[in-house]
Write an enzyme that holds these catalytic residues in place. Structure first.
Site, PDB file in Angstrom:
ATOM      1  N   ARG A 189      35.055  28.932  41.137  1.00 18.79           N
ATOM      2  CA  ARG A 189      34.316  27.511  41.283  1.00 18.79           C
ATOM      3  C   ARG A 189      34.082  26.877  40.012  1.00 18.79           C
ATOM      4  O   ARG A 189      34.316  25.512  40.132  1.00 18.79           O
ATOM      5  CB  ARG A 189      33.162  27.585  42.113  1.00 18.79           C
ATOM      6  N   LEU A 195      22.308  50.009  22.977  1.00 19.85           N
ATOM      7  CA  LEU A 195      22.222  49.100  24.495  1.00 19.85           C
ATOM      8  C   LEU A 195      23.116  49.949  25.367  1.00 19.85           C
ATOM      9  O   LEU A 195      24.566  50.287  24.671  1.00 19.85           O
ATOM     10  CB  LEU A 195      22.687  47.752  24.409  1.00 19.85           C
ATOM     11  N   SER A 211      35.625  44.654  41.644  1.00 15.54           N
ATOM     12  CA  SER A 211      35.342  45.564  42.754  1.00 15.54           C
ATOM     13  C   SER A 211      36.674  46.236  43.429  1.00 15.54           C
ATOM     14  O   SER A 211      37.631  45.625  43.338  1.00 15.54           O
ATOM     15  CB  SER A 211      34.560  44.722  43.901  1.00 15.54           C
ATOM     16  N   SER A 212      36.200  47.326  44.272  1.00 16.57           N
ATOM     17  CA  SER A 212      37.370  47.762  44.999  1.00 16.57           C
ATOM     18  C   SER A 212      38.232  46.849  45.991  1.00 16.57           C
ATOM     19  O   SER A 212      39.227  46.956  46.224  1.00 16.57           O
ATOM     20  CB  SER A 212      36.959  48.888  45.989  1.00 16.57           C
ATOM     21  N   ARG A 242      41.928  29.118  38.301  1.00 14.96           N
ATOM     22  CA  ARG A 242      40.945  30.131  38.571  1.00 14.96           C
ATOM     23  C   ARG A 242      40.830  30.910  37.305  1.00 14.96           C
ATOM     24  O   ARG A 242      39.816  31.358  36.701  1.00 14.96           O
ATOM     25  CB  ARG A 242      41.183  31.064  39.734  1.00 14.96           C
ATOM     26  N   ASP A 254      29.146  36.021  39.357  1.00 16.61           N
ATOM     27  CA  ASP A 254      30.107  35.105  40.339  1.00 16.61           C
ATOM     28  C   ASP A 254      30.209  33.724  39.930  1.00 16.61           C
ATOM     29  O   ASP A 254      29.215  33.093  39.296  1.00 16.61           O
ATOM     30  CB  ASP A 254      29.250  35.273  41.767  1.00 16.61           C
ATOM     31  N   HIS A 266      37.962  32.659  34.577  1.00 13.82           N
ATOM     32  CA  HIS A 266      37.760  34.200  34.377  1.00 13.82           C
ATOM     33  C   HIS A 266      37.676  34.241  32.853  1.00 13.82           C
ATOM     34  O   HIS A 266      36.892  35.216  32.194  1.00 13.82           O
ATOM     35  CB  HIS A 266      38.696  35.033  35.036  1.00 13.82           C
ATOM     36  N   ARG A 294      42.835  40.031  46.320  1.00  9.18           N
ATOM     37  CA  ARG A 294      43.072  38.724  45.713  1.00  9.18           C
ATOM     38  C   ARG A 294      44.574  38.584  45.482  1.00  9.18           C
ATOM     39  O   ARG A 294      45.345  39.759  45.263  1.00  9.18           O
ATOM     40  CB  ARG A 294      42.422  38.355  44.448  1.00  9.18           C
ATOM     41  N   ARG A 304      22.367  37.587  40.389  1.00  6.83           N
ATOM     42  CA  ARG A 304      23.865  37.298  40.774  1.00  6.83           C
ATOM     43  C   ARG A 304      23.744  35.652  40.331  1.00  6.83           C
ATOM     44  O   ARG A 304      22.942  34.932  40.988  1.00  6.83           O
ATOM     45  CB  ARG A 304      23.766  37.359  42.325  1.00  6.83           C
ATOM     46  N   ARG A 343      23.950  37.637  48.263  1.00  6.39           N
ATOM     47  CA  ARG A 343      24.611  38.934  48.962  1.00  6.39           C
ATOM     48  C   ARG A 343      24.724  40.012  47.940  1.00  6.39           C
ATOM     49  O   ARG A 343      24.885  39.677  46.703  1.00  6.39           O
ATOM     50  CB  ARG A 343      25.785  38.668  49.876  1.00  6.39           C
TER      51      ARG A 343
HETATM   52  C1  FPP Z   1      33.646  36.431  40.344  1.00 11.13           C
HETATM   53  O1  FPP Z   1      34.064  35.078  40.323  1.00 11.13           O
HETATM   54  C2  FPP Z   1      33.902  37.082  39.230  1.00 11.13           C
HETATM   55  C3  FPP Z   1      35.164  38.013  39.110  1.00 11.13           C
HETATM   56  C4  FPP Z   1      35.742  38.833  40.418  1.00 11.13           C
HETATM   57  C5  FPP Z   1      35.534  38.871  38.037  1.00 11.13           C
HETATM   58  C6  FPP Z   1      34.409  38.927  37.072  1.00 11.13           C
HETATM   59  C7  FPP Z   1      35.188  38.881  35.812  1.00 11.13           C
HETATM   60  C8  FPP Z   1      35.018  38.368  34.715  1.00 11.13           C
HETATM   61  C9  FPP Z   1      33.588  37.634  34.320  1.00 11.13           C
HETATM   62  C10 FPP Z   1      35.572  38.482  33.685  1.00 11.13           C
HETATM   63  C11 FPP Z   1      36.262  39.804  33.258  1.00 11.13           C
HETATM   64  C12 FPP Z   1      35.506  40.793  32.811  1.00 11.13           C
HETATM   65  C13 FPP Z   1      35.779  41.866  31.969  1.00 11.13           C
HETATM   66  C14 FPP Z   1      35.220  42.887  31.541  1.00 11.13           C
HETATM   67  C15 FPP Z   1      37.166  42.052  31.919  1.00 11.13           C
HETATM   68  P1  FPP Z   1      35.008  34.564  41.632  1.00 11.13           P
HETATM   69  O2  FPP Z   1      36.408  34.636  41.030  1.00 11.13           O
HETATM   70  O3  FPP Z   1      34.679  35.282  42.628  1.00 11.13           O
HETATM   71  O4  FPP Z   1      34.406  33.191  41.664  1.00 11.13           O
HETATM   72  P2  FPP Z   1      34.392  32.326  43.045  1.00 11.13           P
HETATM   73  O5  FPP Z   1      33.225  32.832  43.753  1.00 11.13           O
HETATM   74  O6  FPP Z   1      33.786  30.854  42.278  1.00 11.13           O
HETATM   75  O7  FPP Z   1      35.684  32.125  43.599  1.00 11.13           O
END
Ligand code: FPP
Length: 242
Positions: A21, A128, A62-63, A30, A17, A34, A68, A185, A191
């Protein structure tokens, strides 16, 4: 005095997560967060293998992430496609076995074949286990398991008395995978966000403030140290080594 040797958790699950941010702090979109998140994921996989962890489960989509903005969803799907296309050969070479958990219903057929191919290519590996939770929601996974069990019940194959925690575990996407010992996390929130609700019954949680793109070998090592300081009792009274 004898000190207990540090134990390596067999299975570590990570909620990655804080990408958004991390990007906002830098005045970046954003999507940049990613993208940097994928680099952090590569570092985490390498570190997990170095530490001798057997299973690393990551929450990649996630589902609920479908809610978004469409552009962000497309970007995340494209990142997954790219990650699978670009990294699978290397992961295969490094002995990583990939398993995808989550629903494949209603996914674009192109993505489903990529996921199937990655699993097929790497199925003989054992260095792994990388478990990628994609289009994953724990409540949805449990509902699918209950449905499968209900069908077997309705056909008379099993009776109500056969329903047990083991039977439920066997019908989850994670069947055959040991429950996580440690869940990390990043990003400062504390959470579970519909991740591995059943499987985390006795998992130790470590919350770290750093955003996911800043995740490093050192942060991972700190989380393992924290895990090692825990006294895992699994509901009993005897201390068991963490
Ligand atoms: C949470 O950050 C992250 C996600 C919803 C996606 C996680 C994805 C990656 C780390 C990259 C993609 C991975 C693969 C395998 C393709 P957020 O966007 O919720 O951040 P925020 O809470 O700061 O808004």
């Amino acid at each position: 005095m004898l000190t207990r040797p540090p134990a390596v958790p067999r299975h570590v699950a990570i909620i990655m997560d804080g990408n958004g941010r991390w990007a906002a702090r830098r005045g970046l979109p954003r999507s940049a967060g990613h993208k940097a998140g994928v680099d952090a994921l590569r570092r985490a996989v390498k570190a997990a293998a170095d530490f001798g962890i057997e299973y690393l489960t990551i929450y990649s989509f996630s589902s609920e992430n479908w809610s978004r903005p469409a552009a962000e969803v497309s970007f995340l799907l494209e990142l997954l496609r790219r990650f699978i296309r670009q990294d699978v050969a290397e992961l295969h070479h490094a002995g990583v076995k990939i398993k995808i958990v989550g629903s494949r219903d209603d996914l674009e057929p192109g993505i489903v074949s990529l996921l199937n191919d990655a699993e097929r290519l790497t199925r003989g590996n054992s260095k792994l286990n990388l478990v990628v939770a994609f289009n994953y929601g724990s409540k949805q996974e449990i509902s699918r398991a209950v449905s499968a069990i209900a069908n077997r019940l309705a056909s008379g194959e099993i009776s109500a008395a056969d329903i047990s925690p083991e039977l439920i575990s066997q019908n989850l996407d994670t069947s055959g995978i040991p429950d996580p010992d440690l869940l990390i996390r990043t990003g400062g929130e504390q959470r579970i966000s519909n991740f591995l609700l059943w499987q985390c019954a006795y998992t130790e949680f470590v919350f770290v403030d750093e955003f996911w793109p800043d995740f490093s070998h050192e942060i991972f090592a700190r989380a393992l140290d924290d895990f090692n300081s825990r006294d895992r009792r699994f509901g009993g009274i005897e201390a068991q080594s963490a």
